[in-house]
Design an enzyme around this catalytic site. Structure first.
Site, PDB file in Angstrom:
ATOM      1  N   GLY A 167     -37.273  38.829-118.635  1.00 56.81           N
ATOM      2  CA  GLY A 167     -37.874  37.572-118.200  1.00 56.81           C
ATOM      3  C   GLY A 167     -36.847  36.519-117.840  1.00 56.81           C
ATOM      4  N   PRO A 224     -37.214  30.967 -81.253  1.00 53.68           N
ATOM      5  CA  PRO A 224     -38.493  31.067 -81.979  1.00 53.68           C
ATOM      6  C   PRO A 224     -39.262  32.351 -81.704  1.00 53.68           C
ATOM      7  CG  PRO A 224     -38.181  28.843 -81.135  1.00 53.68           C
ATOM      8  CD  PRO A 224     -37.047  29.655 -80.591  1.00 53.68           C
ATOM      9  N   TYR A 233     -22.469  40.601 -73.124  1.00 50.83           N
ATOM     10  CA  TYR A 233     -21.477  41.591 -73.532  1.00 50.83           C
ATOM     11  C   TYR A 233     -20.538  41.023 -74.594  1.00 50.83           C
ATOM     12  CZ  TYR A 233     -23.368  43.792 -69.404  1.00 50.83           C
ATOM     13  OH  TYR A 233     -24.244  44.337 -68.490  1.00 50.83           O
ATOM     14  N   GLY A 252     -35.831  37.675 -81.914  1.00 53.15           N
ATOM     15  CA  GLY A 252     -34.942  37.851 -83.054  1.00 53.15           C
ATOM     16  C   GLY A 252     -33.752  38.685 -82.647  1.00 53.15           C
ATOM     17  N   GLU A 271     -19.264  40.665 -86.927  1.00 51.62           N
ATOM     18  CA  GLU A 271     -20.285  39.936 -87.692  1.00 51.62           C
ATOM     19  C   GLU A 271     -20.940  40.854 -88.720  1.00 51.62           C
ATOM     20  OE1 GLU A 271     -24.545  37.599 -87.033  1.00 51.62           O
ATOM     21  OE2 GLU A 271     -23.269  38.062 -85.302  1.00 51.62           O
ATOM     22  N   ARG A 272     -21.208  42.093 -88.333  1.00 51.59           N
ATOM     23  CA  ARG A 272     -21.858  43.028 -89.255  1.00 51.59           C
ATOM     24  C   ARG A 272     -20.917  43.467 -90.361  1.00 51.59           C
ATOM     25  NH1 ARG A 272     -25.033  45.463 -84.037  1.00 51.59           N
ATOM     26  NH2 ARG A 272     -26.797  44.000 -84.240  1.00 51.59           N
ATOM     27  N   GLN A 280     -33.826  43.237-113.366  1.00 48.77           N
ATOM     28  CA  GLN A 280     -34.672  43.953-114.318  1.00 48.77           C
ATOM     29  C   GLN A 280     -34.022  44.005-115.700  1.00 48.77           C
ATOM     30  OE1 GLN A 280     -37.676  44.972-113.479  1.00 48.77           O
ATOM     31  NE2 GLN A 280     -38.245  46.029-115.372  1.00 48.77           N
ATOM     32  N   GLY A 331     -28.699  41.530 -87.608  1.00 48.18           N
ATOM     33  CA  GLY A 331     -29.407  42.750 -87.211  1.00 48.18           C
ATOM     34  C   GLY A 331     -30.091  43.378 -88.405  1.00 48.18           C
ATOM     35  N   ALA A 343     -25.658  29.675 -81.912  1.00 44.88           N
ATOM     36  CA  ALA A 343     -27.091  29.594 -81.637  1.00 44.88           C
ATOM     37  C   ALA A 343     -27.495  30.723 -80.703  1.00 44.88           C
ATOM     38  CB  ALA A 343     -27.436  28.232 -81.031  1.00 44.88           C
TER      39      ALA A 343
END
Length: 385
Positions: A340, A129, A233, A132, A242-243, A336, A364, A125
């Site tokens: 449809g 709110p 830190y 970001g 994480e990235r 694409q 991020g 967490a």
């Protein structure tokens, strides 16, 4: 291109994960997407097969496989099977590695068994709110009360927020305006801890995302994670991994979309000819395949650096930016080519398209990634004009 750096053991692991998903996940995905959350049993079944916390030390019940390649293979198979919204990777590495790097021996003895078995599901967490990507602006606070902390605030967009049992919660511990932050382990049944609604999202429908509320939650001192003044830190240090994980998810989803679209366009006829036979289609596929091979080499190199403890923050930002932007282009073009049919949710490409949109936002945004990269290039003019 054959990925020579994956060993026979990694490929055997891939086969095990593929069978597990075929038996225990794929048949239930439609139901889980409708209900907005996966059944907890899928975590326990994954745990029984050794797919959770694979890096954990054997003395605490883990397999001792501290090699991101196993998690990389797990992610690739989750997306190949259309099960990317089962957030086992977040449990394993995004959150789990905070415990791996910071938890005390007592905390490992207390929490690892449940994390390894799947009885304890993890979440983290950070986002609030009104904040970001700017973690320094968080408002959730923890006040030192001597033998415990008092935690108050709110978090939002929290993955595994509904089914989670143990959350790593970031909170300010210093004066207003400074960066002194702590990380705290909040358990499911702590008084004052509550959850809001399961948020409805554009994609990742089976992955529960919730609001969390902390009303003067009493956090015992043995639930501090690391030094309560250095949380900011710790977050910065863990964001590189994480990235990298986010980049792995993006590339896995793009590759699965391409494979499915290749099969579809060989069968779909336009003017009596397969869509795959037209020059534009073939050239687009050739370009996408080339871009993905380049991305794979870059990604694998970053995994190698992570395993060696040498992954730089700017390289993590680069691979996350490149793979998430590539994913967006690939799934758009693949949809694409479906025509449809691609707009219909019964086709996997529709779900992949929706799921892919978050990749350029979470861990991020692409704009933040570009800012990190630019600053490392010496293009940081803050406060100089």
């Amino acid at each position: 291109m054959r990925r020579r750096w994956l060993t026979e053991e990694h490929e055997m692991f891939r086969d095990s994960v593929r069978r597990f998903l075929q038996d225990e996940a794929e048949p239930h995905m439609d139901e889980w997407r409708r209900q907005g959350v996966v059944d907890r049993a899928v975590f326990r079944k994954a745990g029984a097969l050794g797919f959770l916390f694979m890096w954990a030390e054997s003395e605490f019940g883990g397999l001792g496989l501290d090699d991101f390649r196993y998690d990389q293979v797990l992610i690739e198979e989750l997306y190949r099977a259309g099960c990317g919204d089962i957030f086992i990777p977040a449990h394993n590495r995004l959150v789990g590695r905070y415990l791996g790097r910071l938890a005390s021996t007592e905390q490992k003895q207390r929490f690892y068994p449940g994390c390894i078995s799947g009885d304890t599901i993890l979440g983290i967490a950070m986002t609030e709110p009104d904040t970001g990507s700017d973690l320094a602006a968080m408002k959730t606070r923890a006040v030192d009360c001597g033998d415990h902390w008092r935690l108050s605030g709110a978090k939002t967009y929290i993955s595994n927020g509904i089914i989670g049992d143990l959350f790593v919660v970031a909170a300010k511990t210093g004066e207003v305006g400074d960066r002194q932050t702590g990380l705290f382990l909040v358990e499911r049944d702590m008084p004052g801890f509550s959850r809001g609604r399961n948020l409805e999202k554009l994609g990742m429908k089976a992955q529960d995302t919730a609001e969390l509320f902390f009303d003067e939650v009493r956090i015992p001192k043995n639930n501090e994670l690391g030094d309560p003044s250095r949380g900011f830190y710790y977050l910065m240090e863990n964001l590189a991994e994480e990235r990298l994980q986010s980049a792995t998810c993006s590339l896995a989803n793009a590759r699965a979309a391409l494979d499915e679209t290749l099969a579809f366009t060989r069968e779909r006829l336009v003017f009596g000819e397969p869509v795959a036979s037209f020059q534009n289609t073939r050239f687009q596929f050739a370009s996408m395949a080339t871009d993905m091979e380049a991305a794979q080499v870059f990604l694998d190199r970053c995994v190698e650096e992570l395993n060696a403890g040498e992954l730089a923050a700017e390289d993590a930002a680069k691979v996350k930016l490149f793979c998430s932007e590539l994913e967006g282009r690939v799934v758009d073009q693949c949809l694409q080519f479906h025509g449809g049919a691609g707009y219909m949710d019964e086709y996997m490409i529709s779900r992949r398209y929706a799921d892919a949109r978050i990749s350029r936002i979470y861990a991020g945004t692409s704009e933040i990634m570009r800012e990190i990269i630019a600053r490392k290039m010496g293009l940081d003019f803050r406060g100089k004009h």
